[in-house]
Design a protein around this motif. Structure first.
Motif, short mmCIF file in Angstrom:
data_model
loop_
_atom_site.label_atom_id
_atom_site.label_comp_id
_atom_site.label_asym_id
_atom_site.label_seq_id
_atom_site.Cartn_x
_atom_site.Cartn_y
_atom_site.Cartn_z
N VAL A 124 -53.81 22.58 -36.59
CA VAL A 124 -54.24 21.28 -36.09
C VAL A 124 -55.43 21.46 -35.15
O VAL A 124 -56.42 20.72 -35.21
CB VAL A 124 -53.08 20.56 -35.37
CG1 VAL A 124 -53.58 19.32 -34.64
CG2 VAL A 124 -51.99 20.18 -36.37
N THR A 125 -55.34 22.45 -34.29
CA THR A 125 -56.45 22.74 -33.38
C THR A 125 -57.70 23.13 -34.14
O THR A 125 -58.82 22.68 -33.84
CB THR A 125 -56.06 23.87 -32.40
OG1 THR A 125 -54.91 23.46 -31.65
CG2 THR A 125 -57.19 24.19 -31.45
N ALA A 126 -57.55 23.98 -35.17
CA ALA A 126 -58.69 24.41 -35.98
C ALA A 126 -59.29 23.23 -36.73
O ALA A 126 -60.52 23.12 -36.86
CB ALA A 126 -58.26 25.51 -36.95
N PRO B 59 -60.75 14.16 -29.26
CA PRO B 59 -59.73 14.80 -28.42
C PRO B 59 -58.57 15.33 -29.25
O PRO B 59 -58.13 14.69 -30.22
CB PRO B 59 -59.29 13.68 -27.47
CG PRO B 59 -60.45 12.74 -27.44
CD PRO B 59 -61.06 12.80 -28.80
N LEU B 60 -58.06 16.49 -28.86
CA LEU B 60 -56.98 17.12 -29.62
C LEU B 60 -55.76 16.23 -29.70
O LEU B 60 -55.08 16.19 -30.74
CB LEU B 60 -56.62 18.47 -28.98
CG LEU B 60 -55.47 19.24 -29.63
CD1 LEU B 60 -55.78 19.55 -31.09
CD2 LEU B 60 -55.19 20.53 -28.86
N ASP B 61 -55.45 15.49 -28.64
CA ASP B 61 -54.28 14.61 -28.66
C ASP B 61 -54.40 13.56 -29.77
O ASP B 61 -53.41 13.22 -30.43
CB ASP B 61 -54.10 13.91 -27.31
CG ASP B 61 -53.64 14.87 -26.23
OD1 ASP B 61 -53.18 15.99 -26.58
OD2 ASP B 61 -53.73 14.52 -25.04
N GLU B 62 -55.61 13.04 -29.97
CA GLU B 62 -55.81 12.03 -31.01
C GLU B 62 -55.71 12.66 -32.40
O GLU B 62 -55.15 12.06 -33.32
CB GLU B 62 -57.15 11.33 -30.83
CG GLU B 62 -57.22 10.42 -29.62
CD GLU B 62 -58.42 9.49 -29.65
OE1 GLU B 62 -58.96 9.26 -30.77
OE2 GLU B 62 -58.82 8.98 -28.59
N VAL B 63 -56.28 13.84 -32.56
CA VAL B 63 -56.18 14.53 -33.85
C VAL B 63 -54.71 14.79 -34.18
O VAL B 63 -54.25 14.51 -35.30
CB VAL B 63 -56.95 15.87 -33.80
CG1 VAL B 63 -56.70 16.67 -35.08
CG2 VAL B 63 -58.44 15.62 -33.61
N SER C 35 -59.50 5.17 -31.22
CA SER C 35 -60.93 4.94 -31.40
C SER C 35 -61.51 5.84 -32.49
O SER C 35 -62.52 5.50 -33.11
CB SER C 35 -61.66 5.19 -30.08
OG SER C 35 -61.44 6.53 -29.62
N SER C 36 -60.87 6.97 -32.74
CA SER C 36 -61.38 7.93 -33.73
C SER C 36 -60.70 7.76 -35.09
O SER C 36 -60.90 8.59 -35.97
CB SER C 36 -61.14 9.36 -33.23
OG SER C 36 -59.75 9.56 -32.98
#
Length: 468
Positions: free
Chosen positions: A232-234, A242-246, A352-353
Motif C-alpha cells: 500500500v505504501t509503495a 496522503p498515505l491515510d487516504e490511499v 479529495s483524492s
C-alpha cells in the motif's frame, strides 16, 4: 515476472574478465561439467545451472536432492510444495526497487483494521449488501502467498492437468504401455515445471498486490478483508496523496469486494467455473511436446522447457470457447464495475483524492497489470476486465434509475445480470422490465398443494391415490 515460462531460471552469467575467465583448467575439462568442483576441476558448461542457478560446491548435494524431488514427485498436475517454496524465495529476494518483505507491526495492523472499519461504515450508505468482512487483517507478502495458494491451485490445476495428459499422449498408443516410467518421469517434470513457474509468478505478484481481490477474484479466505501495508505504501509513493487516504480508498475496494462475494453465494463458483470452462477449451500444442520427447534427455530438462515456452497454449476457435471467454470477461467487468461505482459513491464526497485514485486504479486494472500477465503465462488467459468503464457506467445508471436496492437486487440470480450486449446498450437494460425471481418463487409456492388441503399430506386426490 519471469520471461521464461515453465523455466528453471537462467544460466549463470559469463565472468567479467573476458577470455581469461573462460580458459579451461589444466588437466582437461570436467566430463560432468560441474564448475568449481574440489580439486580444481572446474570449467565446462553446467547442465544443472539452468535448473538451480550458479551454486557453491557445498550446495551440490542440495541440488541433487532437489533434482531427485522433481523427478520423484507423484502428486497432482502441479508440484505445489515446490511452488510455495519458490514463491517464498522470490518474496525473500525483495522487489526490483530493493524493498524487502517485513513482518507487519502492531501499528500497521491497527491502521488497516481502522481503515476497513471506516470503509464498511461508508459503504453501509451506498449499498444494500451488508458487511462481508468478519475480520480485517494486515498481511506481509509471505502471508499473502500462504493465504492465496489454495485459490491459485483451484484456478491453475485444470490447465496443468491438460498439459500432463498431453505429455503422456504424445507417445504412440502402442508404446504407452511399455513407456510407463518415461511417462511418469515426464509428468513429474511437468508438475515441477508448473510449480517452478507458478511459484515464481505468485512470488513476484506478492510484491505488487495491495489486497486479496486485486484481480477481481476472491483469492483469500472468505470473510477476511486483507491489505498489505508494505505494498500500500509503495502504491501511493508517487501519487502525492496522503498515505491515510490511499489506505482508506484501497480498504473501500477490498471491503466492497468482500460484501459482494459474501452475500452473492453463487458468484465465487460462477467466476471460478468460468475460468475452468475456458481452460477446458484450451488446446495444447502437442507438436512441440513430440519434438521434446523425441530428444528427451533426463539430465537436460531445458529441452522440454524450451518447447513449453514457445506458445504452448492455444484457445480453441469454437463457439463454445468464445462463449466461455465472453462469459468470463463480462463477469469480471461486472464485478469490477460494481465495486468501482459503489466505492466512488462512498468516497467521492469524502476524499479529495478519490477521483485521482479511481483513475489510477482503473488504468492499472485495464491496461494489463501484473495479475493479467501472471494468468497469461500460467493458463494462457488474460483476466483483464476490458469493459470496466462500460460496466461502471451501467451500475451508476441503475443506481439513478432504481436506487441502490434495485441495483443490488440484480445479484440475486446470474440470469438477472447484464450481458455483454447490455454493456453496449446500458440505457436499454436500465429501463427494461426484468423478471423478479423472488416473485416467481412466491407464485410457485402458492401453487403447490398444501398438506391440509386433501388430508393426505398433499400427495394426491381425495381418494388417496397418487394424483396421476
Amino acid at each position: 515476472m519471469s520471461d521464461t515460462p515453465f523455466g528453471f531460471g537462467l544460466p549463470p552469467e559469463e565472468p567479467d574478465d573476458g577470455d581469461e575467465g573462460k580458459k579451461k583448467p589444466e588437466g582437461g575439462a570436467n566430463p560432468f561439467g560441474f564448475g568449481g568442483l574440489p580439486g580444481g576441476q572446474g570449467g565446462g558448461d553446467n547442465p544443472f545451472a539452468a535448473m538451480f542457478g550458479s551454486f557453491n560446491p557445498a550446495d551440490l548435494g542440495a541440488a541433487f536432492q532437489q533434482l531427485g524431488q522433481m523427478l520423484s514427485y507423484e502428486g497432482g498436475p502441479v508440484n505445489w510444495d515446490m511452488a510455495k517454496q519458490i514463491a517464498r524465495q522470490a518474496v525473500a529476494q525483495g522487489t526490483p526497487d530493493g524493498t524487502k518483505d517485513a513482518s507487519v507491526g502492531p501499528a500497521e495492523r491497527k491502521a488497516v483494521e481502522e481503515a476497513v472499519r471506516l470503509a464498511d461504515l461508508w459503504l453501509d450508505g451506498v449499498t444494500s449488501l451488508p458487511s462481508g468482512s468478519a475480520t480485517a487483517v494486515a498481511w506481509s507478502r509471505a502471508e499473502w502467498v500462504e493465504a492465496t495458494l489454495p485459490a491459485w491451485q483451484q484456478l491453475v490445476d485444470p490447465v496443468a492437468e491438460r498439459v500432463g495428459t498431453a505429455m503422456g499422449d504424445v507417445l504412440p498408443q502402442e508404446m504407452q504401455a511399455m513407456a510407463g516410467p518415461l511417462i511418469g518421469m515426464m509428468r513429474s517434470m511437468g508438475g515441477a515445471m508448473f510449480g517452478q513457474q507458478i511459484g515464481q509468478a505468485v512470488g513476484v505478484l506478492a510484491g505488487e498486490v495491495v489486497g486479496s481481490t486485486d484481480i477481481g477474484l476472491p483469492l483469500g479466505p472468505s470473510g477476511k478483508a486483507a491489505l498489505l501495508p508494505l505494498n500500500v505504501t509503495a502504491f501511493g509513493r508517487d501519487l502525492s496523496v496522503p498515505l491515510d487516504e490511499v489506505r482508506l480508498y484501497l480498504a473501500l475496494r477490498e471491503a466492497a469486494h468482500q460484501r459482494l462475494f459474501a452475500h452473492v453465494p453463487w458468484l465465487r463458483s460462477h467466476l471460478f467455473g468460468a475460468v475452468e470452462g475456458y481452460a477446458r477449451g484450451i488446446k495444447v500444442d502437442t507438436s512441440k511436446l513430440e519434438d521434446a520427447v523425441a530428444q528427451l534427455d533426463p539430465s537436460n530438462p531445458e529441452q522440454l522447457q524450451e518447447a513449453l515456452q514457445q506458445g504452448m497454449f492455444q484457445p480453441e476457435d469454437t463457439a463454445e470457447q468464445k462463449a466461455a471467454l465472453a462469459r468470463l470477461e463480462t463477469a469480471l467487468a461486472l464485478v469490477e464495475g460494481w465495486v468501482d461505482a459503489v466505492v466512488h459513491a462512498a468516497a467521492g464526497s469524502r476524499l479529495s483524492s478519490a477521483d485521482a485514485l479511481r483513475e489510477t486504479l482503473r488504468r492499472r486494472r485495464a491496461s494489463g497489470g501484473p495479475a493479467e500477465q501472471t494468468f497469461a503465462t500460467l493458463i494462457g488467459l488474460q483476466l483483464r476486465p476490458r469493459r470496466l468503464r462500460d460496466a461502471s457506467r451501467l451500475w451508476a445508471s441503475l443506481t439513478d434509475a432504481r436506487g441502490m436496492d434495485g441495483r443490488d437486487a440484480l445479484w440475486a440470480h446470474p440470469d438477472m445480470l447484464p450481458t455483454a450486449t447490455d454493456l453496449d446498450d446500458p440505457d436499454g437494460f436500465v429501463h427494461r422490465e426484468h423478471l423478479d425471481f423472488s416473485e416467481l418463487d412466491k407464485m410457485l409456492g402458492e401453487a403447490a398443494p398444501r398438506p391440509d388441503e386433501d388430508g393426505e399430506g398433499g400427495r394426491g386426490g381425495k381418494d388417496g391415490g397418487s394424483g396421476e
